[in-house]
Design a protein around this motif. Sequence first.
Motif, PDB file in Angstrom:
ATOM      1  N   VAL A 176       0.847  -1.200   0.000  1.00  0.00           N
ATOM      2  CA  VAL A 176       0.000   0.000   0.000  1.00  0.00           C
ATOM      3  C   VAL A 176       0.887   1.257   0.000  1.00  0.00           C
ATOM      4  O   VAL A 176       0.607   2.220  -0.714  1.00  0.00           O
ATOM      5  CB  VAL A 176      -0.952   0.006   1.212  1.00  0.00           C
ATOM      6  CG1 VAL A 176      -1.789   1.277   1.238  1.00  0.00           C
ATOM      7  CG2 VAL A 176      -1.854  -1.234   1.185  1.00  0.00           C
ATOM      8  N   LEU A 177       1.972   1.203   0.780  1.00  0.00           N
ATOM      9  CA  LEU A 177       2.882   2.356   0.827  1.00  0.00           C
ATOM     10  C   LEU A 177       3.549   2.596  -0.524  1.00  0.00           C
ATOM     11  O   LEU A 177       3.936   3.714  -0.857  1.00  0.00           O
ATOM     12  CB  LEU A 177       3.951   2.155   1.913  1.00  0.00           C
ATOM     13  CG  LEU A 177       3.418   1.987   3.344  1.00  0.00           C
ATOM     14  CD1 LEU A 177       4.568   1.847   4.327  1.00  0.00           C
ATOM     15  CD2 LEU A 177       2.533   3.157   3.737  1.00  0.00           C
ATOM     16  N   PRO A 181      -3.267   0.459  -3.685  1.00  0.00           N
ATOM     17  CA  PRO A 181      -4.276   0.386  -2.621  1.00  0.00           C
ATOM     18  C   PRO A 181      -4.836  -1.029  -2.458  1.00  0.00           C
ATOM     19  O   PRO A 181      -4.907  -1.805  -3.420  1.00  0.00           O
ATOM     20  CB  PRO A 181      -5.369   1.348  -3.105  1.00  0.00           C
ATOM     21  CG  PRO A 181      -4.693   2.272  -4.059  1.00  0.00           C
ATOM     22  CD  PRO A 181      -3.617   1.465  -4.712  1.00  0.00           C
ATOM     23  N   ASP A 182      -5.214  -1.338  -1.208  1.00  0.00           N
ATOM     24  CA  ASP A 182      -5.737  -2.673  -0.905  1.00  0.00           C
ATOM     25  C   ASP A 182      -7.243  -2.668  -0.676  1.00  0.00           C
ATOM     26  O   ASP A 182      -7.811  -3.668  -0.250  1.00  0.00           O
ATOM     27  CB  ASP A 182      -5.010  -3.263   0.311  1.00  0.00           C
ATOM     28  CG  ASP A 182      -5.142  -2.379   1.559  1.00  0.00           C
ATOM     29  OD1 ASP A 182      -5.897  -1.371   1.512  1.00  0.00           O
ATOM     30  OD2 ASP A 182      -4.501  -2.688   2.581  1.00  0.00           O
ATOM     31  N   LEU A 184      -8.990  -1.133   1.584  1.00  0.00           N
ATOM     32  CA  LEU A 184      -9.438  -1.129   2.985  1.00  0.00           C
ATOM     33  C   LEU A 184      -9.666   0.289   3.530  1.00  0.00           C
ATOM     34  O   LEU A 184      -9.874   0.464   4.728  1.00  0.00           O
ATOM     35  CB  LEU A 184      -8.410  -1.857   3.861  1.00  0.00           C
ATOM     36  CG  LEU A 184      -8.204  -3.346   3.541  1.00  0.00           C
ATOM     37  CD1 LEU A 184      -7.099  -3.931   4.431  1.00  0.00           C
ATOM     38  CD2 LEU A 184      -9.501  -4.131   3.739  1.00  0.00           C
ATOM     39  N   ALA A 185      -9.659   1.290   2.661  1.00  0.00           N
ATOM     40  CA  ALA A 185      -9.773   2.681   3.136  1.00  0.00           C
ATOM     41  C   ALA A 185     -11.066   2.927   3.912  1.00  0.00           C
ATOM     42  O   ALA A 185     -11.114   3.789   4.797  1.00  0.00           O
ATOM     43  CB  ALA A 185      -9.680   3.648   1.956  1.00  0.00           C
TER      44      ALA A 185
ATOM     45  N   ILE B 133      -2.742   7.026   4.757  1.00  0.00           N
ATOM     46  CA  ILE B 133      -2.341   6.952   3.348  1.00  0.00           C
ATOM     47  C   ILE B 133      -3.455   6.316   2.519  1.00  0.00           C
ATOM     48  O   ILE B 133      -3.796   6.803   1.436  1.00  0.00           O
ATOM     49  CB  ILE B 133      -1.001   6.202   3.224  1.00  0.00           C
ATOM     50  CG1 ILE B 133       0.113   7.072   3.801  1.00  0.00           C
ATOM     51  CG2 ILE B 133      -0.712   5.811   1.772  1.00  0.00           C
ATOM     52  CD1 ILE B 133       1.418   6.370   4.050  1.00  0.00           C
ATOM     53  N   ARG B 134      -4.066   5.249   3.057  1.00  0.00           N
ATOM     54  CA  ARG B 134      -5.200   4.641   2.350  1.00  0.00           C
ATOM     55  C   ARG B 134      -6.305   5.666   2.100  1.00  0.00           C
ATOM     56  O   ARG B 134      -6.860   5.749   1.010  1.00  0.00           O
ATOM     57  CB  ARG B 134      -5.815   3.525   3.201  1.00  0.00           C
ATOM     58  CG  ARG B 134      -5.056   2.230   3.227  1.00  0.00           C
ATOM     59  CD  ARG B 134      -5.990   1.145   3.796  1.00  0.00           C
ATOM     60  NE  ARG B 134      -5.268  -0.068   4.074  1.00  0.00           N
ATOM     61  CZ  ARG B 134      -4.828  -0.436   5.292  1.00  0.00           C
ATOM     62  NH1 ARG B 134      -5.055   0.325   6.346  1.00  0.00           N
ATOM     63  NH2 ARG B 134      -4.178  -1.560   5.448  1.00  0.00           N
ATOM     64  N   ARG B 135      -6.646   6.432   3.146  1.00  0.00           N
ATOM     65  CA  ARG B 135      -7.750   7.398   3.034  1.00  0.00           C
ATOM     66  C   ARG B 135      -7.426   8.484   2.008  1.00  0.00           C
ATOM     67  O   ARG B 135      -8.292   8.889   1.229  1.00  0.00           O
ATOM     68  CB  ARG B 135      -8.035   8.031   4.404  1.00  0.00           C
ATOM     69  CG  ARG B 135      -8.669   7.061   5.413  1.00  0.00           C
ATOM     70  CD  ARG B 135     -10.180   7.192   5.469  1.00  0.00           C
ATOM     71  NE  ARG B 135     -10.806   6.091   6.189  1.00  0.00           N
ATOM     72  CZ  ARG B 135     -11.206   6.132   7.469  1.00  0.00           C
ATOM     73  NH1 ARG B 135     -11.032   7.222   8.178  1.00  0.00           N
ATOM     74  NH2 ARG B 135     -11.782   5.074   8.020  1.00  0.00           N
ATOM     75  N   ALA B 138      -7.560   7.029  -1.492  1.00  0.00           N
ATOM     76  CA  ALA B 138      -8.951   6.803  -1.909  1.00  0.00           C
ATOM     77  C   ALA B 138      -9.635   8.124  -2.252  1.00  0.00           C
ATOM     78  O   ALA B 138     -10.413   8.207  -3.212  1.00  0.00           O
ATOM     79  CB  ALA B 138      -9.716   6.073  -0.804  1.00  0.00           C
TER      80      ALA B 138
END
Lengths: 221, 436
Positions: A176-177, A181-182, A184-185, B133-135, B138
């Motif tokens: 993810v870093l 993206p996985d 899971l956001a 970072i995910r947020r 997205a």
Amino acid sequence: MIDEKTYAELREIADRYPEKRSGLLPMLHLVQSAAGQITPEGIEACAEILEISAAEVSGVATFYTMYKRRPVGDYHVGVCTNTLCAVMGGDAIFSRLKDHLDVGNDETTEDGKITLEHIECNAACDYAPVMMVNWEFMDNQTPASATQLVDDLREGKEVRSTRGPKICTWREAERVLAGFPDGLADEGPSAGPASLVGLKIAREQGWTAPAGSTSEEKAND
Amino acid sequence: MTDTLTPVLTDDWDAAQSWKLATYESRGGYGALKKALGMAQDDIITAVKDSGLRGRGGAGFPTGMKWSFIPQDNPKPKYLVVNADESEPGTCKDIPLMMASPHTLVEGVAISSYAIRANKAFIYIRGEVLHVIRRVQAAVAEAYLAGHLGKNIHGSGYDLDVVVHAGAGAYICGEETALLEGLEGRRGQPRLRPPFPAVAGLYASPTVINNVESIASVPSIIANGADWFGSMGTEKSKGFGIFSLSGHVANPGQYEAPLGITLRQLIELAGGIRSGHELKFWTPGGSSTPLLTAEHLDVPLDFEGVGEAGSMLGTRALQIFDETTCVVRAVLRWTEFYKHESCGKCTPCREGTWWLTQTLARLENGQGSAEDLDLLVDQCENILGRSFCALGDGATSPITSSIQYFREEYLAHLEHGGCPLDPMASTAFATEGASA
């Protein structure tokens, strides 16, 4: 292993940027995801794609603390021991975990499950003492909750971040870093309780920012 | 008279799925972008200048002025870089902002990039915050799909690409030129200035680098006007900011208020110092800002007020320590941090932080002598102002200020043959009322 798929993804990262060398930091994250650590093979692959020397890549890989040159366990467990967290109990937690897991700083348990490291301030001081598992927040820890946490991780029980999803593996996190993206956001809350304390008081008191100006000219004077 | 707390940036944080585009738009989100795209770019810069917004990453440089330094006659591409490398000890505002309301940042990026005529923007987030970072990843993806980013945004003819870039663990990359080095795929070591990034930044092109909270404040300024923003805060420190209380208060957390609020007010909102204890020392804006004490409770927390009190507003990272905390232990730990994070480029910082650590460790262990305090001050004088960036300067702040206010406590370590305080008493899990 830097297989063909990984090699293609490393190229894909470099292509995100106007100048491809800018991709190096996320590329090294992908190397860690693929190989479980920074490997000579991974360094060579980055160097080849970016058309720089392996020494230049190594110079970068050794500068940043998230890059590891020894195998990392499935779960990287970080305990904040910067001043605020240390005072609030981080030192006691880190000391307890070293004993409990029988490892020193930046070492991995014999079963390859847990790598323990004391970390610097992770920007969650209002949840002190803070731990991070694979860089997910584990807020408001105690020595007892910390030992339970690592036991659960070793036994393969489901562990969830206090402000995020079920903990994935370190190698999955590194992907993810690297910018892949996985999905899971949408897990976890909008905010933890401490993030909302001021807002809650404002709501109770009816406090707000002043009403906005409706005149565009005002903003442009 | 404005209210004590003024939620603007934090206002959406208690909404269900606050991080989603649909939630953000239902509360007026991206309205400011549409308004901005109908404005002349220089008028946006003027509005931000007139608002009085000053950089929220610690230094307090006027944001609109920074934007106006971009030479528009320079033929090279212009870049916007968001500094989301929040790492200053005690600072914990940008991370919850990006987790709860990433679209506030993305909208700010779009407006700010348009204003400075950048077609490419980067959000450099420290790597150690996976879910944040995910947020942000997205949110950027959602914004592209909705036409808030990408080609010909809302039919304006304006194009913008945004790249979310994860760092890899280096406090120094919070320094803007070191951040640029990291973003160029190099070791994060600060550059000599001038030239400033506005003239020669990323890829030696004109670049604006702003903190997350600064950029996130822009949509509200465009939507509500410069006068609205300036109606909050104090004369030279306008607007609102997130104040982060941590440590020995009953309810640590985020409190968004006009600049100029006092620690006395904030501690009252936070339910007081934890039960049975009293304030000993605090940082106004992270560990690089000199310590203050109970005598500074009524200092207005704005750039001028904290400056006059001998410290700096910094990032409004209010780390609160009660009487159970050993100041020598606290300062030693910060110093070890600076030693670890010094990038090694400048000798005074690289070598000096090692010497400081040794001298402080000796004192904390009750060894050494009273002359070591003079030695520490001398070491600090040889570090302060002698390096490319402010890391070394920051390392001296807790030391010189703690010697100023707590000389007796240092000496007590020598008399006691070690630390006279019980570290367990300061923990969050100490029995209530436990004392040293």
